[in-house]
Design a protein around this motif. Structure first.
Motif, PDB file in Angstrom:
ATOM      1  N   ALA A   1       6.114  15.741   6.138  1.00  0.00           N
ATOM      2  CA  ALA A   1       7.130  14.739   5.787  1.00  0.00           C
ATOM      3  C   ALA A   1       8.004  15.177   4.625  1.00  0.00           C
ATOM      4  CB  ALA A   1       6.445  13.417   5.464  1.00  0.00           C
ATOM      5  N   GLY A   2       8.037  16.472   4.329  1.00  0.00           N
ATOM      6  CA  GLY A   2       8.935  16.946   3.271  1.00  0.00           C
ATOM      7  C   GLY A   2       8.248  17.273   1.970  1.00  0.00           C
ATOM      8  N   GLY A   3       7.032  17.779   2.023  1.00  0.00           N
ATOM      9  CA  GLY A   3       6.330  18.126   0.798  1.00  0.00           C
ATOM     10  C   GLY A   3       5.237  17.138   0.510  1.00  0.00           C
ATOM     11  N   ASP A   4       5.073  16.825  -0.743  1.00  0.00           N
ATOM     12  CA  ASP A   4       4.064  15.852  -1.149  1.00  0.00           C
ATOM     13  C   ASP A   4       4.661  14.451  -1.060  1.00  0.00           C
ATOM     14  OD1 ASP A   4       2.161  17.815  -1.667  1.00  0.00           O
ATOM     15  OD2 ASP A   4       2.944  18.145  -3.678  1.00  0.00           O
ATOM     16  N   ALA A   5       4.975  14.043   0.127  1.00  0.00           N
ATOM     17  CA  ALA A   5       5.631  12.754   0.327  1.00  0.00           C
ATOM     18  C   ALA A   5       4.618  11.618   0.358  1.00  0.00           C
ATOM     19  CB  ALA A   5       6.432  12.767   1.628  1.00  0.00           C
ATOM     20  N   THR A   6       5.075  10.478  -0.105  1.00  0.00           N
ATOM     21  CA  THR A   6       4.284   9.259  -0.078  1.00  0.00           C
ATOM     22  C   THR A   6       5.129   8.161   0.538  1.00  0.00           C
ATOM     23  OG1 THR A   6       3.136   9.909  -2.111  1.00  0.00           O
ATOM     24  CG2 THR A   6       2.999   7.595  -1.489  1.00  0.00           C
ATOM     25  N   ARG A   7       4.507   7.359   1.407  1.00  0.00           N
ATOM     26  CA  ARG A   7       5.191   6.200   1.976  1.00  0.00           C
ATOM     27  C   ARG A   7       4.703   4.965   1.233  1.00  0.00           C
ATOM     28  NH1 ARG A   7       4.450   5.707   7.924  1.00  0.00           N
ATOM     29  NH2 ARG A   7       2.326   5.332   7.277  1.00  0.00           N
ATOM     30  N   PHE A   8       5.642   4.179   0.755  1.00  0.00           N
ATOM     31  CA  PHE A   8       5.350   2.922   0.058  1.00  0.00           C
ATOM     32  C   PHE A   8       5.694   1.786   1.003  1.00  0.00           C
ATOM     33  CE2 PHE A   8       6.291   6.166  -2.989  1.00  0.00           C
ATOM     34  CZ  PHE A   8       5.298   6.016  -3.929  1.00  0.00           C
ATOM     35  N   ARG A   9       4.755   0.857   1.166  1.00  0.00           N
ATOM     36  CA  ARG A   9       4.947  -0.303   2.034  1.00  0.00           C
ATOM     37  C   ARG A   9       5.137  -1.524   1.148  1.00  0.00           C
ATOM     38  NH1 ARG A   9       0.104  -0.864   4.270  1.00  0.00           N
ATOM     39  NH2 ARG A   9      -0.797   0.926   3.213  1.00  0.00           N
ATOM     40  N   ILE A  10       6.322  -2.119   1.216  1.00  0.00           N
ATOM     41  CA  ILE A  10       6.706  -3.208   0.310  1.00  0.00           C
ATOM     42  C   ILE A  10       7.109  -4.439   1.119  1.00  0.00           C
ATOM     43  CG2 ILE A  10       8.326  -3.910  -1.493  1.00  0.00           C
ATOM     44  CD1 ILE A  10       8.681  -0.860  -2.068  1.00  0.00           C
ATOM     45  N   ARG A  11       6.535  -5.583   0.762  1.00  0.00           N
ATOM     46  CA  ARG A  11       6.955  -6.861   1.350  1.00  0.00           C
ATOM     47  C   ARG A  11       7.937  -7.516   0.366  1.00  0.00           C
ATOM     48  NH1 ARG A  11       4.594  -9.791   5.226  1.00  0.00           N
ATOM     49  NH2 ARG A  11       2.587  -8.797   4.871  1.00  0.00           N
ATOM     50  N   ARG A  12       9.110  -7.862   0.881  1.00  0.00           N
ATOM     51  CA  ARG A  12      10.118  -8.480   0.015  1.00  0.00           C
ATOM     52  C   ARG A  12       9.611  -9.833  -0.467  1.00  0.00           C
ATOM     53  NH1 ARG A  12      14.090 -11.927  -0.987  1.00  0.00           N
ATOM     54  NH2 ARG A  12      16.190 -11.253  -1.535  1.00  0.00           N
ATOM     55  N   GLY A  13       9.774 -10.060  -1.745  1.00  0.00           N
ATOM     56  CA  GLY A  13       9.353 -11.315  -2.345  1.00  0.00           C
ATOM     57  C   GLY A  13      10.368 -12.409  -2.114  1.00  0.00           C
ATOM     58  N   GLY A  14      10.097 -13.544  -2.687  1.00  0.00           N
ATOM     59  CA  GLY A  14      10.962 -14.700  -2.518  1.00  0.00           C
ATOM     60  C   GLY A  14      10.361 -15.665  -1.531  1.00  0.00           C
ATOM     61  N   HIS A  15      11.017 -16.749  -1.329  1.00  0.00           N
ATOM     62  CA  HIS A  15      10.514 -17.779  -0.417  1.00  0.00           C
ATOM     63  C   HIS A  15      10.992 -17.492   1.002  1.00  0.00           C
ATOM     64  CE1 HIS A  15       8.987 -20.085  -3.725  1.00  0.00           C
ATOM     65  NE2 HIS A  15      10.149 -19.951  -4.340  1.00  0.00           N
ATOM     66  N   ALA A  16      10.062 -17.545   1.929  1.00  0.00           N
ATOM     67  CA  ALA A  16      10.413 -17.372   3.342  1.00  0.00           C
ATOM     68  C   ALA A  16      11.132 -18.627   3.819  1.00  0.00           C
ATOM     69  CB  ALA A  16       9.147 -17.140   4.170  1.00  0.00           C
ATOM     70  N   PRO A  17      12.076 -18.483   4.745  1.00  0.00           N
ATOM     71  CA  PRO A  17      12.778 -19.656   5.267  1.00  0.00           C
ATOM     72  C   PRO A  17      11.807 -20.640   5.926  1.00  0.00           C
ATOM     73  CG  PRO A  17      13.708 -17.591   6.132  1.00  0.00           C
ATOM     74  CD  PRO A  17      12.498 -17.251   5.345  1.00  0.00           C
ATOM     75  N   ALA A  18      12.093 -21.908   5.797  1.00  0.00           N
ATOM     76  CA  ALA A  18      11.216 -22.943   6.365  1.00  0.00           C
ATOM     77  C   ALA A  18      11.346 -23.039   7.858  1.00  0.00           C
ATOM     78  CB  ALA A  18      11.524 -24.283   5.730  1.00  0.00           C
TER      79      ALA A  18
ATOM     80  N   GLY B   1       0.814  -1.203   0.000  1.00  0.00           N
ATOM     81  CA  GLY B   1       0.000   0.000   0.000  1.00  0.00           C
ATOM     82  C   GLY B   1       0.847   1.252   0.000  1.00  0.00           C
ATOM     83  N   THR B   2       0.157   2.371  -0.113  1.00  0.00           N
ATOM     84  CA  THR B   2       0.807   3.675  -0.086  1.00  0.00           C
ATOM     85  C   THR B   2       0.041   4.585   0.857  1.00  0.00           C
ATOM     86  OG1 THR B   2      -0.476   4.478  -1.962  1.00  0.00           O
ATOM     87  CG2 THR B   2       1.633   3.460  -2.470  1.00  0.00           C
ATOM     88  N   ASP B   3       0.760   5.532   1.454  1.00  0.00           N
ATOM     89  CA  ASP B   3       0.152   6.502   2.350  1.00  0.00           C
ATOM     90  C   ASP B   3       0.655   7.889   1.986  1.00  0.00           C
ATOM     91  OD1 ASP B   3      -1.013   4.479   4.181  1.00  0.00           O
ATOM     92  OD2 ASP B   3       1.085   4.067   4.654  1.00  0.00           O
ATOM     93  N   ALA B   4      -0.263   8.827   1.744  1.00  0.00           N
ATOM     94  CA  ALA B   4       0.122  10.219   1.543  1.00  0.00           C
ATOM     95  C   ALA B   4       0.497  10.791   2.894  1.00  0.00           C
ATOM     96  CB  ALA B   4      -1.032  10.994   0.921  1.00  0.00           C
ATOM     97  N   LEU B   5       1.691  11.387   2.981  1.00  0.00           N
ATOM     98  CA  LEU B   5       2.186  11.877   4.258  1.00  0.00           C
ATOM     99  C   LEU B   5       2.051  13.390   4.412  1.00  0.00           C
ATOM    100  CD1 LEU B   5       5.361   9.657   4.606  1.00  0.00           C
ATOM    101  CD2 LEU B   5       3.090   9.286   5.569  1.00  0.00           C
ATOM    102  N   GLY B   6       1.911  14.127   3.325  1.00  0.00           N
ATOM    103  CA  GLY B   6       1.683  15.556   3.408  1.00  0.00           C
ATOM    104  C   GLY B   6       2.925  16.366   3.713  1.00  0.00           C
ATOM    105  N   PRO B   7       2.726  17.667   3.968  1.00  0.00           N
ATOM    106  CA  PRO B   7       3.841  18.600   4.105  1.00  0.00           C
ATOM    107  C   PRO B   7       4.764  18.333   5.283  1.00  0.00           C
ATOM    108  CG  PRO B   7       1.714  19.747   4.268  1.00  0.00           C
ATOM    109  CD  PRO B   7       1.439  18.297   4.050  1.00  0.00           C
TER     110      PRO B   7
END
Length: 85
Positions: free
Chosen positions: A68-85, A60-66
């Motif tokens: 946070a440094g202007g028209d900032a957006t926070r991007f939430r990223i889950r790293r892909g790949g296989h999780a350890p067993a 997801g993304t979140d608009a952070l507003g002024p």
């Protein structure tokens, strides 16, 4: 959602936010969460494409507003790949 790593890319222009996120994600374990704050107007499209093509999940993304440094957006990223067993 708690981040395992937070990356501040405010003030950076394309392609730097995505390149820094890619480097950070390489050092993370599959399933961990990266939060990236960016002000670049192209970041929304860039991160969507980066995650889709790189096998990561844009949670997801979140608009952070002024505060946070202007028209900032926070991007939430889950790293892909296989999780350890």
């Amino acid at each position: 959602m708690q981040a395992d790593l937070t990356l501040d890319c405010t003030g950076l222009k394309c392609p730097m936010p995505v390149l820094r996120a890619a480097k950070a994600l390489r050092a993370m374990q599959p399933g961990q969460i990266l939060h990236v704050t960016a002000t670049d107007k192209a970041a929304q499209k860039d991160f969507a494409t980066f995650c889709r093509e790189g096998g990561h999940i844009l949670l997801g993304t979140d608009a952070l507003g002024p505060a946070a440094g202007g028209d900032a957006t926070r991007f939430r990223i889950r790293r892909g790949g296989h999780a350890p067993a």
